[in-house]
Each structure stands twice: as structure tokens, then as C-alpha cells.
Design a protein around this motif. Structure first.
Motif, PDB file in Angstrom:
ATOM      1  N   SER A   1       8.989  25.810  29.702  1.00  0.00           N
ATOM      2  CA  SER A   1      10.124  26.580  29.224  1.00  0.00           C
ATOM      3  C   SER A   1       9.664  27.675  28.271  1.00  0.00           C
ATOM      4  CB  SER A   1      11.122  25.658  28.511  1.00  0.00           C
ATOM      5  OG  SER A   1      10.507  25.040  27.397  1.00  0.00           O
ATOM      6  N   VAL A   2      10.427  28.758  28.229  1.00  0.00           N
ATOM      7  CA  VAL A   2      10.122  29.856  27.316  1.00  0.00           C
ATOM      8  C   VAL A   2      10.625  29.482  25.934  1.00  0.00           C
ATOM      9  CG1 VAL A   2      10.545  32.277  26.796  1.00  0.00           C
ATOM     10  CG2 VAL A   2      10.286  31.537  29.171  1.00  0.00           C
ATOM     11  N   PRO A   3       9.769  29.590  24.895  1.00  0.00           N
ATOM     12  CA  PRO A   3      10.240  29.233  23.555  1.00  0.00           C
ATOM     13  C   PRO A   3      11.360  30.154  23.093  1.00  0.00           C
ATOM     14  CG  PRO A   3       8.118  30.365  23.441  1.00  0.00           C
ATOM     15  CD  PRO A   3       8.385  30.080  24.882  1.00  0.00           C
ATOM     16  N   ALA A   4      12.342  29.572  22.428  1.00  0.00           N
ATOM     17  CA  ALA A   4      13.459  30.364  21.923  1.00  0.00           C
ATOM     18  C   ALA A   4      13.060  31.037  20.612  1.00  0.00           C
ATOM     19  CB  ALA A   4      14.672  29.467  21.707  1.00  0.00           C
ATOM     20  N   HIS A   5      13.315  32.326  20.511  1.00  0.00           N
ATOM     21  CA  HIS A   5      13.006  33.075  19.298  1.00  0.00           C
ATOM     22  C   HIS A   5      14.295  33.215  18.496  1.00  0.00           C
ATOM     23  CE1 HIS A   5       9.198  33.678  21.204  1.00  0.00           C
ATOM     24  NE2 HIS A   5       9.665  34.494  22.124  1.00  0.00           N
ATOM     25  N   SER A   6      14.578  32.203  17.684  1.00  0.00           N
ATOM     26  CA  SER A   6      15.905  32.071  17.084  1.00  0.00           C
ATOM     27  C   SER A   6      16.194  33.118  16.012  1.00  0.00           C
ATOM     28  CB  SER A   6      16.055  30.667  16.484  1.00  0.00           C
ATOM     29  OG  SER A   6      15.070  30.436  15.499  1.00  0.00           O
ATOM     30  N   ARG A   7      15.184  33.823  15.510  1.00  0.00           N
ATOM     31  CA  ARG A   7      15.443  34.804  14.462  1.00  0.00           C
ATOM     32  C   ARG A   7      15.723  36.197  15.034  1.00  0.00           C
ATOM     33  NH1 ARG A   7      11.831  33.999   9.120  1.00  0.00           N
ATOM     34  NH2 ARG A   7      13.647  35.129   8.317  1.00  0.00           N
ATOM     35  N   ILE A   8      15.713  36.308  16.357  1.00  0.00           N
ATOM     36  CA  ILE A   8      16.029  37.576  17.008  1.00  0.00           C
ATOM     37  C   ILE A   8      17.440  37.492  17.579  1.00  0.00           C
ATOM     38  CG2 ILE A   8      15.432  39.164  18.866  1.00  0.00           C
ATOM     39  CD1 ILE A   8      12.539  38.369  18.539  1.00  0.00           C
ATOM     40  N   ARG A   9      18.294  38.393  17.135  1.00  0.00           N
ATOM     41  CA  ARG A   9      19.692  38.408  17.577  1.00  0.00           C
ATOM     42  C   ARG A   9      19.898  39.558  18.556  1.00  0.00           C
ATOM     43  NH1 ARG A   9      21.701  38.545  11.466  1.00  0.00           N
ATOM     44  NH2 ARG A   9      19.664  39.558  11.362  1.00  0.00           N
ATOM     45  N   VAL A  10      20.439  39.244  19.716  1.00  0.00           N
ATOM     46  CA  VAL A  10      20.544  40.211  20.806  1.00  0.00           C
ATOM     47  C   VAL A  10      21.919  40.864  20.829  1.00  0.00           C
ATOM     48  CG1 VAL A  10      20.400  40.511  23.309  1.00  0.00           C
ATOM     49  CG2 VAL A  10      18.880  38.911  22.154  1.00  0.00           C
ATOM     50  N   GLY A  11      21.927  42.165  21.073  1.00  0.00           N
ATOM     51  CA  GLY A  11      23.182  42.892  21.220  1.00  0.00           C
ATOM     52  C   GLY A  11      23.046  44.010  22.227  1.00  0.00           C
TER      53      GLY A  11
ATOM     54  N   TYR B   1      28.372  47.566  33.723  1.00  0.00           N
ATOM     55  CA  TYR B   1      28.587  46.130  33.503  1.00  0.00           C
ATOM     56  C   TYR B   1      27.619  45.236  34.282  1.00  0.00           C
ATOM     57  CZ  TYR B   1      30.449  41.465  33.561  1.00  0.00           C
ATOM     58  OH  TYR B   1      30.552  40.104  33.482  1.00  0.00           O
ATOM     59  N   PRO B   2      27.442  45.416  35.581  1.00  0.00           N
ATOM     60  CA  PRO B   2      26.496  44.530  36.282  1.00  0.00           C
ATOM     61  C   PRO B   2      25.085  44.613  35.717  1.00  0.00           C
ATOM     62  CG  PRO B   2      27.846  45.747  37.849  1.00  0.00           C
ATOM     63  CD  PRO B   2      28.092  46.360  36.505  1.00  0.00           C
ATOM     64  N   ILE B   3      24.665  45.815  35.311  1.00  0.00           N
ATOM     65  CA  ILE B   3      23.339  45.966  34.706  1.00  0.00           C
ATOM     66  C   ILE B   3      23.270  45.193  33.394  1.00  0.00           C
ATOM     67  CG2 ILE B   3      21.761  47.619  33.619  1.00  0.00           C
ATOM     68  CD1 ILE B   3      22.666  49.675  35.691  1.00  0.00           C
ATOM     69  N   ALA B   4      24.311  45.318  32.582  1.00  0.00           N
ATOM     70  CA  ALA B   4      24.341  44.624  31.293  1.00  0.00           C
ATOM     71  C   ALA B   4      24.272  43.110  31.472  1.00  0.00           C
ATOM     72  CB  ALA B   4      25.601  45.005  30.525  1.00  0.00           C
ATOM     73  N   GLU B   5      24.981  42.613  32.454  1.00  0.00           N
ATOM     74  CA  GLU B   5      24.985  41.165  32.716  1.00  0.00           C
ATOM     75  C   GLU B   5      23.612  40.695  33.173  1.00  0.00           C
ATOM     76  OE1 GLU B   5      28.349  38.262  34.517  1.00  0.00           O
ATOM     77  OE2 GLU B   5      27.607  39.817  35.884  1.00  0.00           O
ATOM     78  N   ARG B   6      22.999  41.451  34.086  1.00  0.00           N
ATOM     79  CA  ARG B   6      21.664  41.070  34.563  1.00  0.00           C
ATOM     80  C   ARG B   6      20.634  41.168  33.437  1.00  0.00           C
ATOM     81  NH1 ARG B   6      23.316  44.187  39.198  1.00  0.00           N
ATOM     82  NH2 ARG B   6      22.136  46.012  38.429  1.00  0.00           N
ATOM     83  N   THR B   7      20.743  42.189  32.612  1.00  0.00           N
ATOM     84  CA  THR B   7      19.801  42.359  31.511  1.00  0.00           C
ATOM     85  C   THR B   7      19.922  41.225  30.506  1.00  0.00           C
ATOM     86  OG1 THR B   7      19.840  44.760  31.772  1.00  0.00           O
ATOM     87  CG2 THR B   7      19.044  43.906  29.670  1.00  0.00           C
ATOM     88  N   ARG B   8      21.150  40.785  30.243  1.00  0.00           N
ATOM     89  CA  ARG B   8      21.319  39.662  29.309  1.00  0.00           C
ATOM     90  C   ARG B   8      20.657  38.411  29.881  1.00  0.00           C
ATOM     91  NH1 ARG B   8      20.197  37.409  25.956  1.00  0.00           N
ATOM     92  NH2 ARG B   8      21.282  36.303  24.292  1.00  0.00           N
ATOM     93  N   GLY B   9      20.800  38.196  31.179  1.00  0.00           N
ATOM     94  CA  GLY B   9      20.132  37.057  31.799  1.00  0.00           C
ATOM     95  C   GLY B   9      18.618  37.161  31.703  1.00  0.00           C
ATOM     96  N   PHE B  10      18.095  38.356  31.933  1.00  0.00           N
ATOM     97  CA  PHE B  10      16.644  38.557  31.831  1.00  0.00           C
ATOM     98  C   PHE B  10      16.143  38.272  30.421  1.00  0.00           C
ATOM     99  CE2 PHE B  10      13.329  41.610  30.514  1.00  0.00           C
ATOM    100  CZ  PHE B  10      12.262  41.039  31.199  1.00  0.00           C
ATOM    101  N   LEU B  11      16.865  38.731  29.409  1.00  0.00           N
ATOM    102  CA  LEU B  11      16.433  38.493  28.034  1.00  0.00           C
ATOM    103  C   LEU B  11      16.485  37.020  27.658  1.00  0.00           C
ATOM    104  CD1 LEU B  11      17.994  41.600  26.250  1.00  0.00           C
ATOM    105  CD2 LEU B  11      15.602  41.219  26.878  1.00  0.00           C
ATOM    106  N   ARG B  12      17.448  36.308  28.235  1.00  0.00           N
ATOM    107  CA  ARG B  12      17.461  34.852  28.002  1.00  0.00           C
ATOM    108  C   ARG B  12      16.194  34.218  28.568  1.00  0.00           C
ATOM    109  NH1 ARG B  12      23.115  35.260  29.490  1.00  0.00           N
ATOM    110  NH2 ARG B  12      24.421  35.010  27.627  1.00  0.00           N
ATOM    111  N   SER B  13      15.729  34.740  29.698  1.00  0.00           N
ATOM    112  CA  SER B  13      14.493  34.205  30.278  1.00  0.00           C
ATOM    113  C   SER B  13      13.263  34.525  29.411  1.00  0.00           C
ATOM    114  CB  SER B  13      14.286  34.759  31.693  1.00  0.00           C
ATOM    115  OG  SER B  13      13.816  36.091  31.682  1.00  0.00           O
ATOM    116  N   CYS B  14      13.419  35.515  28.522  1.00  0.00           N
ATOM    117  CA  CYS B  14      12.348  35.862  27.587  1.00  0.00           C
ATOM    118  C   CYS B  14      12.462  35.081  26.275  1.00  0.00           C
ATOM    119  CB  CYS B  14      12.388  37.361  27.269  1.00  0.00           C
ATOM    120  SG  CYS B  14      12.124  38.445  28.680  1.00  0.00           S
ATOM    121  N   GLY B  15      13.476  34.238  26.174  1.00  0.00           N
ATOM    122  CA  GLY B  15      13.613  33.394  24.999  1.00  0.00           C
ATOM    123  C   GLY B  15      14.524  33.923  23.914  1.00  0.00           C
ATOM    124  N   ILE B  16      15.324  34.966  24.240  1.00  0.00           N
ATOM    125  CA  ILE B  16      16.260  35.469  23.232  1.00  0.00           C
ATOM    126  C   ILE B  16      17.658  35.592  23.824  1.00  0.00           C
ATOM    127  CG2 ILE B  16      14.517  36.674  21.880  1.00  0.00           C
ATOM    128  CD1 ILE B  16      15.384  39.279  23.172  1.00  0.00           C
TER     129      ILE B  16
END
Length: 303
Positions: A4-14, A288-303
Motif C-alpha cells: 500500500s502507498v503510505p498516507a501523507h497525513s500532513r498534506i491537505r489536497v484541494g 469535472y471528469p478530469i477533477a474526479e480522475r485526478t482526485r483518484g490518482f492523488l489518492r493512489s499517491c497517498g494524499i
């Protein structure tokens, strides 16, 4: 079994209005602000920037109600400055900054993103001033940036984060380093925009490793290297370059965001990482579809 990708909890995504093709307070080609708020929340983001002042409601009570009922919070406001022009532009600069800083503070945010002025018009390409600053202009830029940092902190409790940007005087590795070396870390931090820094030939991971204590904020963005090569070869201004798709959906471009995020996480400080994919102008159904896919990608990076 995949690790699993470690979660980087001090990075807040927007995300930001920019990712919805919003560059101006009012433009018929842009998504209406209510639609932006609806879609950015639905795409899975909790934090937003204000974008161009006047696009979102400037009444704090109205904006707080509109963001709050969608589960959104504001991370920063954005200002444009021409501080290399010296003390003579201070009053004009402060008139622009103060309203935005007041709204930013009222929304509970703590950062003000400062974008230097463009040396050529970002839409027409008309050259507005010399691409290279004189030593005196560099001194004005750094001294006035420190002044802005001090005033914004003392009057509004905000921290400025200066944003290296294509077609400005704070752009390349050399110019970013020169700017950071000449400014007080207590007053001036950096908003590292990974896309703009790559656009101008910089390495975000190396910048984070070298100037980690100066990184106060992140914009996550990628460039399409093939389009960038054409843009550089043709000396295309930033606005038309965006129209050609120079800023692209991750993970299709550069820099790779996983190592950037890992380097930022290693700083072990609280950081905002705001997604910005410049797309002005763009069809209203595209973001919107790009934003949704990008949020999913960033979750896969641990944020």
C-alpha cells in the motif's frame, strides 16, 4: 500482494477555479461559480482557493454559507503584483491586496498566493517589458516582497507564498534560487507550482530538497512535454500555450507527481497541495471528469 502507498497525513489536497477554466472574475466562457462549488465538492475535494477576486462571492457571510453547506474550506487567496517596479507601485498594489487578504482571512485561510506580473501579455503575446530584470529591479522585487510579507502578516495574519510562473521574472531555477536567496525566510515563502516550474525547466524534487524550509504551499500540475517543446521552440506566450494543452491531466505529463509528493511529505510539515490544471477557455463539461480522475490518482499517491 501489492504494497500500500503510505498516507501523507500532513498534506491537505484541494483544487481551484483554475482547474475549471476560470481565469477572470467574470467571463461568459467560464463555468458559473455555483457550478464550480458543486462540482469541486462532488469530485472529492475539501479545500479550494478563491481564484480571481470577484469570481466567488466577496461577501464573507455569503461565501461561508455557500462553501460550508458543500463541506468546503478555503486554503488561500491569490494576488497579482508588480513589485519589481519599486515603492512607487506600493499604494496600487496594497489596494489590490487588501480586499483579497481581508476575504481570505475572513474565510479562515492562512495563505496568500502572490503571482509576479507578466513580462508579456498572456493572451496577445505583446511584450510589456524586458524579460530580464536589472540589479535594481531585483532589489526592488525582493525588498518589496518582504514588505508585502510583513504587512500581510501584521494586518491580516496571513503568510505570503510567492508563485514562480511562466512569462514572469520568477520562473527558472536560476531566478527562483536568486529570489529565495535574497529574501527573508520569516517573511517570504514559496508556492511551488510543479507545472510552471517544469514549464521553465526546473526540477521540483531538487527544489524541495534544496530549499525545503522555504516551501510553504504546493500547486500540483503537469505539462505535456511534446506540447511544451513546440511552445518553447515557437516562443509561444503562456495563454495560447494553455490553449494548445500544454498543461495536461496527471499522470500523463511531467513532472511525475509521486516523487514530488514523497519529497514534500519528507519535510514533515503541514502543506496544502492544490490541484491546478490551466484550461482557459474550456467547454463547461470538461473539468469535472478530469477533477474526479485526478482526485483518484492523488489518492493512489497517498494524499
Amino acid at each position: 500482494m501489492t504494497a500500500s502507498v503510505p498516507a501523507h497525513s500532513r498534506i491537505r489536497v484541494g483544487s481551484a477555479p483554475d482547474s475549471w477554466g476560470v481565469w477572470f472574475p467574470d467571463d461568459p466562457r467560464q463555468v458559473p461559480w455555483r457550478r464550480f462549488l458543486d462540482e469541486v465538492a462532488r469530485a472529492g475535494y475539501e479545500w479550494i482557493e478563491l481564484g480571481p477576486y470577484g469570481y466567488l462571492p466577496s461577501d464573507p457571510a455569503v461565501l461561508a454559507e455557500e462553501t460550508g453547506r458543500r463541506g468546503l474550506k478555503v486554503s488561500a487567496g491569490t494576488v497579482f503584483t508588480g513589485l519589481h517596479r519599486g515603492p512607487g507601485v506600493w499604494d496600487e498594489t496594497w489596494a489590490h491586496v487588501s480586499d483579497i487578504a481581508a476575504l481570505t482571512r475572513a474565510m479562515g485561510a492562512e495563505h496568500l498566493v502572490v503571482i509576479p506580473s507578466f513580462w508579456r501579455d498572456d493572451r496577445t503575446g505583446r511584450v510589456l517589458e524586458d524579460r530580464v530584470l536589472t540589479p535594481a529591479q531585483w532589489r526592488d522585487l525582493t525588498e518589496q516582497s518582504e514588505r508585502l510579507g510583513r504587512e500581510v502578516r501584521e494586518r491580516y495574519g496571513l503568510r505570503i507564498v510567492v508563485h514562480p510562473h511562466a512569462d514572469t521574472h520568477v520562473d527558472t531555477e536560476e531566478n527562483v534560487s536568486r529570489f529565495l536567496d535574497a529574501t527573508d525566510p520569516e517573511l517570504v515563502s514559496l508556492c511551488l507550482d510543479t507545472g510552471h516550474y517544469a514549464y521553465c525547466g526546473g526540477d521540483s524534487v531538487e527544489l524541495i530538497k534544496t530549499y525545503g524550509e522555504r516551501i510553504g504551499y504546493l500547486h500540483l500540475k503537469q505539462v505535456d512535454p511534446a506540447v511544451l517543446a513546440e511552445v518553447v521552440a515557437g516562443e509561444v506566450p503562456f495563454g495560447p500555450a494553455v490553449g494548445r494543452g500544454v498543461m495536461c491531466e496527471p499522470p500523463a505529463g511531467v513532472p511525475a507527481l509521486e516523487p514530488v509528493i514523497a519529497a514534500a511529505a519528507a519535510l514533515d510539515v503541514d502543506l496544502f497541495a492544490i490541484v491546478e490544471q490551466d484550461m482557459y477557455p474550456c467547454p463547461p463539461d470538461k473539468p469535472y471528469p478530469i477533477a474526479e480522475r485526478t482526485r483518484g490518482f492523488l489518492r493512489s499517491c497517498g494524499i
